[in-house]
Write an enzyme that holds these catalytic residues in place. Sequence first.
Site, short mmCIF file in Angstrom:
data_model
loop_
_atom_site.label_atom_id
_atom_site.label_comp_id
_atom_site.label_asym_id
_atom_site.label_seq_id
_atom_site.Cartn_x
_atom_site.Cartn_y
_atom_site.Cartn_z
N ASP A 48 -6.73 8.71 0.50
CA ASP A 48 -8.26 8.49 0.83
C ASP A 48 -8.37 6.77 0.97
O ASP A 48 -8.02 6.03 0.32
CB ASP A 48 -9.20 9.15 0.15
N GLU B 113 -8.97 10.57 -4.00
CA GLU B 113 -9.28 9.90 -5.23
C GLU B 113 -10.54 9.15 -5.65
O GLU B 113 -10.96 9.15 -6.54
CB GLU B 113 -7.95 9.02 -5.60
#
Length: 406
Positions: A91, A149
């Site tokens: 991400d 994350e």
Amino acid sequence: MVSTVPALNTDNLSQLRLEIRNLQPQLVEWRRRLHQRPELGFKEQLTAEFITEKLKAWGIEHQTEIAKTGIVATIEGHQPGPVLGIRADMDALPIQEENQVSYKSQHDGIMHACGHDGHTTIALGTAYYLANHRQDFQGIVKIIFQPAEEGPGGAKPMIEAGVLKNPDVDAMIGLHLWNNLKLGTVGVRSGALMAAVELFECTIQGKGGHGAMPNQTVDSIVVAAQIVNALQTIVARNVDPLESAVVTVGSLHAGHANNVIADSAKMTGTVRYFNPKYAGFFGKRTEDIIAGICQGQGASYDLNYYSFYPPVINDSRIAELVRSVAETVVETPVGIVPECQTMGGEDMSYFLQEVPGCYFFLGSANAEKDLAYPHHHPRFDFDETALGMGVEMFVRCVEKYCSKQQ
């Protein structure tokens, strides 16, 4: 004017095997494509499609849509053996990129400002290499491409979905490209590497009134100021001085006029620590302090306290494995940074709570190329030479762990 990153420093690739050195241009191409199309947590659809496209083309068995966008690739060696997990996060962050490069983010307000595009690329390169060299290792490698994350956290839901089962993972490794270390270095240590992350939000309810008549009020700003100061005593007077911890109040908002005593004040903050024994301690102590001050001042409060990520704790045996591999990839002893720690947090910690493993830092900064901005900065970028180095590190860890000596 759009610029490109200068040519790679091939000196840092000298310890890499020829096939991985030859893969380096492809790694750069993959990384730049991912960098141009960043996505926030649990929304990594384009990233997942790109990973899936590559895995299919290489004939690698994989599962998709785990915890929404997560992927697990499974690569079997030439005969039975241990199961090693490799984790990479996918991400990006809600940051507007300020770099003027040919591969600048095409998604407004979203940027890979922490190196996750590099992590994904390194994991892909590792999968490609291992799939073509199954004869060089035994057992199974499970490469876990993890969403979110940066928040709200994708590791835990992936674990709950069973990514460490069938077959059961025996150990885990992962890396973080690290602009706090220069290119050609590896930060690896046993024990605590990254801190626990806890967050809090608190609203202090006082009684507003005229700034010239404080006797008729309960000043929420004065109460909040006392709380901010008192919270610092938790580390100063309640934590073992041989331990490390941080309590930070990051925001405090109250009032709108210079002659009005604010009715309420809102603060938010974060707590960081390495030692798992402090789990639950800071939340209780924070509330004790807030409650005591509010009671003494005649105010009330509403506190929300969240335990976000636990600390990242490396297993000593797997950390030694990574360190021994690093010695063959970077120049020693200066290339190994054994006491590299940060109060930053990471949900790799959830994987390491389940199985022994090691998370390590791969130096990626190159000040000479203006590639040394810190993580989460709008001009963050890294020396892409680190991509090949990351693949080499992972491949050598697989070959050493998944061998007859284990």
